[in-house]
Design a protein around this motif. Sequence first.
Motif, PDB file in Angstrom:
ATOM      1  N   ILE A   1      -1.360   9.510   2.045  1.00  0.00           N
ATOM      2  CA  ILE A   1      -2.074   8.248   2.042  1.00  0.00           C
ATOM      3  C   ILE A   1      -2.988   8.219   3.266  1.00  0.00           C
ATOM      4  O   ILE A   1      -2.513   8.378   4.396  1.00  0.00           O
ATOM      5  N   PRO A   2      -4.283   8.039   3.078  1.00  0.00           N
ATOM      6  CA  PRO A   2      -5.201   8.065   4.224  1.00  0.00           C
ATOM      7  C   PRO A   2      -5.086   6.807   5.083  1.00  0.00           C
ATOM      8  O   PRO A   2      -4.674   5.745   4.613  1.00  0.00           O
ATOM      9  N   SER A   3      -5.447   6.950   6.341  1.00  0.00           N
ATOM     10  CA  SER A   3      -5.504   5.816   7.254  1.00  0.00           C
ATOM     11  C   SER A   3      -6.953   5.345   7.302  1.00  0.00           C
ATOM     12  O   SER A   3      -7.800   5.942   7.958  1.00  0.00           O
ATOM     13  N   THR A   4      -7.240   4.271   6.559  1.00  0.00           N
ATOM     14  CA  THR A   4      -8.613   3.770   6.473  1.00  0.00           C
ATOM     15  C   THR A   4      -8.833   2.557   7.356  1.00  0.00           C
ATOM     16  O   THR A   4      -9.929   1.993   7.385  1.00  0.00           O
ATOM     17  N   SER A   5      -7.779   2.157   8.063  1.00  0.00           N
ATOM     18  CA  SER A   5      -7.888   0.992   8.928  1.00  0.00           C
ATOM     19  C   SER A   5      -6.903   1.145  10.072  1.00  0.00           C
ATOM     20  O   SER A   5      -5.892   1.847   9.954  1.00  0.00           O
ATOM     21  N   SER A   6      -7.186   0.485  11.184  1.00  0.00           N
ATOM     22  CA  SER A   6      -6.238   0.487  12.295  1.00  0.00           C
ATOM     23  C   SER A   6      -5.115  -0.506  12.051  1.00  0.00           C
ATOM     24  O   SER A   6      -4.148  -0.568  12.803  1.00  0.00           O
ATOM     25  N   ASN A   7      -5.249  -1.282  10.971  1.00  0.00           N
ATOM     26  CA  ASN A   7      -4.259  -2.300  10.611  1.00  0.00           C
ATOM     27  C   ASN A   7      -3.282  -1.736   9.594  1.00  0.00           C
ATOM     28  O   ASN A   7      -3.667  -1.366   8.488  1.00  0.00           O
ATOM     29  N   PHE A   8      -2.020  -1.687   9.953  1.00  0.00           N
ATOM     30  CA  PHE A   8      -1.001  -1.112   9.078  1.00  0.00           C
ATOM     31  C   PHE A   8      -0.931  -1.838   7.740  1.00  0.00           C
ATOM     32  O   PHE A   8      -0.926  -1.209   6.674  1.00  0.00           O
ATOM     33  N   THR A   9      -0.872  -3.165   7.755  1.00  0.00           N
ATOM     34  CA  THR A   9      -0.712  -3.912   6.507  1.00  0.00           C
ATOM     35  C   THR A   9      -1.943  -3.783   5.612  1.00  0.00           C
ATOM     36  O   THR A   9      -1.828  -3.799   4.383  1.00  0.00           O
ATOM     37  N   ALA A  10      -3.124  -3.632   6.221  1.00  0.00           N
ATOM     38  CA  ALA A  10      -4.331  -3.454   5.401  1.00  0.00           C
ATOM     39  C   ALA A  10      -4.299  -2.123   4.662  1.00  0.00           C
ATOM     40  O   ALA A  10      -4.742  -2.016   3.513  1.00  0.00           O
ATOM     41  N   ASP A  11      -3.735  -1.100   5.299  1.00  0.00           N
ATOM     42  CA  ASP A  11      -3.642   0.221   4.663  1.00  0.00           C
ATOM     43  C   ASP A  11      -2.645   0.258   3.506  1.00  0.00           C
ATOM     44  O   ASP A  11      -2.652   1.201   2.710  1.00  0.00           O
ATOM     45  N   LEU A  12      -1.781  -0.748   3.402  1.00  0.00           N
ATOM     46  CA  LEU A  12      -0.809  -0.767   2.316  1.00  0.00           C
ATOM     47  C   LEU A  12      -1.494  -0.827   0.955  1.00  0.00           C
ATOM     48  O   LEU A  12      -0.916  -0.414  -0.057  1.00  0.00           O
ATOM     49  N   ALA A  13      -2.742  -1.324   0.933  1.00  0.00           N
ATOM     50  CA  ALA A  13      -3.481  -1.380  -0.335  1.00  0.00           C
ATOM     51  C   ALA A  13      -3.687   0.009  -0.920  1.00  0.00           C
ATOM     52  O   ALA A  13      -3.829   0.171  -2.141  1.00  0.00           O
ATOM     53  N   ASN A  14      -3.668   1.041  -0.082  1.00  0.00           N
ATOM     54  CA  ASN A  14      -3.847   2.418  -0.569  1.00  0.00           C
ATOM     55  C   ASN A  14      -2.642   2.933  -1.332  1.00  0.00           C
ATOM     56  O   ASN A  14      -2.712   3.971  -1.991  1.00  0.00           O
ATOM     57  N   LEU A  15      -1.527   2.210  -1.233  1.00  0.00           N
ATOM     58  CA  LEU A  15      -0.321   2.618  -1.952  1.00  0.00           C
ATOM     59  C   LEU A  15      -0.368   2.217  -3.421  1.00  0.00           C
ATOM     60  O   LEU A  15       0.242   2.870  -4.273  1.00  0.00           O
ATOM     61  N   ALA A  16      -1.046   1.106  -3.708  1.00  0.00           N
ATOM     62  CA  ALA A  16      -0.988   0.488  -5.037  1.00  0.00           C
ATOM     63  C   ALA A  16      -1.167   1.452  -6.213  1.00  0.00           C
ATOM     64  O   ALA A  16      -0.403   1.402  -7.180  1.00  0.00           O
ATOM     65  N   PRO A  17      -2.156   2.373  -6.180  1.00  0.00           N
ATOM     66  CA  PRO A  17      -2.348   3.258  -7.343  1.00  0.00           C
ATOM     67  C   PRO A  17      -1.157   4.195  -7.601  1.00  0.00           C
ATOM     68  O   PRO A  17      -1.044   4.755  -8.696  1.00  0.00           O
ATOM     69  N   HIS A  18      -0.299   4.370  -6.619  1.00  0.00           N
ATOM     70  CA  HIS A  18       0.799   5.328  -6.748  1.00  0.00           C
ATOM     71  C   HIS A  18       2.134   4.667  -7.118  1.00  0.00           C
ATOM     72  O   HIS A  18       3.111   5.370  -7.377  1.00  0.00           O
ATOM     73  N   LEU A  19       2.179   3.356  -7.148  1.00  0.00           N
ATOM     74  CA  LEU A  19       3.429   2.641  -7.418  1.00  0.00           C
ATOM     75  C   LEU A  19       3.525   2.304  -8.898  1.00  0.00           C
ATOM     76  O   LEU A  19       2.889   1.378  -9.386  1.00  0.00           O
ATOM     77  N   LYS A  20       4.315   3.067  -9.615  1.00  0.00           N
ATOM     78  CA  LYS A  20       4.482   2.861 -11.055  1.00  0.00           C
ATOM     79  C   LYS A  20       5.714   2.001 -11.311  1.00  0.00           C
ATOM     80  O   LYS A  20       6.694   2.064 -10.572  1.00  0.00           O
TER      81      LYS A  20
END
Length: 334
Positions: free
Chosen positions: A42-61
């Motif tokens: 999962i890439p780090s696209t922000s310095s904000n941890f909670t904002a980066d959680l959006a990158n998880l969504a496509p992988h959560l089935k």
Amino acid sequence: MQSGITASPELHTAFQTLLSSPTQRGLLASISNETLVPITTIPSTSSNFTADLANLAPHLKPDAALYILLRRSPSTTSSPSSATATFVAITYIPDRAPVRQKTLFASTRLTLLRELGSENFGESLFVTEAEELSEAGWKRHEAHGNAERPLTEEERNLEGIKEAEAREAGGTGGRKRVGGGHLQINVGDGVEEAVRGLGEEGEGDNLVVLKIDIPTETLYLDSTTTATPSTLSSSISSTEPRYSFYRHPAPDSSSPILFIYTCPPSSKIKDRMIYAATKNAVTVLAEKDWGLPIARKLEASEPEEISAESIEAEFRPKEEVKSGFARPKRPGRR
């Protein structure tokens, strides 16, 4: 419960990269062929941890379990040792995942942490809904004071698995509910008829061998044949677990039924877990639902262990060993 599964070299390598790479926010892992393996990063696209959680969504089935390893704060150095306790390990097991997968992932999560280094993780979570891993869900978790820590709430996790099994026990169709309604088994065509037939006197086959199709968790008929105590073992798989029902031609013409569970050491870990967990349910199904009286229940690692001698020993009267009165020895004497 320990699953016996280990981390692959690829997972170790991927985690070491995660420890030292500021461009990665996390690593996703799963279980394949009895091994913990990496899936993607999962890439780090922000310095904000909670904002980066959006990158998880496509992988959560909604029907597949997953391990998620996340960096809580950006890495400021390439030294892995500086990452100590800055990661969170998340075990994601959605309610719609297969019951056996839930059990396997839950029983392996401690192995995952131990093999990757428990000192690297300052927090460990157990979640069942993808929404819990959204920015809003994480903020609720933090507001709750990090109260739920699976590594110290073992009973809570096990209770969740049992509840999931109980929910699925409400199904219909080809599933047979046994063991008080807490476990169910898919039963394939011909299984019930073959097992029931063993209870009928006659010249028909006296050995019924059953197997489980692991992906569908269905009990199938492996074979039916006529066997003697000396030829019994050759009719049972020596590479995979099996349940066998055998009508023994006893000398007194009583024809008792034996249930034989064999589980070769070479069989897959997941297969061994599922067969062991389902064993009692199969005997309950045979006895209570299908009316087959079971006189003896035998277990062996290899089919060759079930021999004419071992079967004969099961029905041999136990000799009562009597001992007479023995005078106590005087102190100091041997």
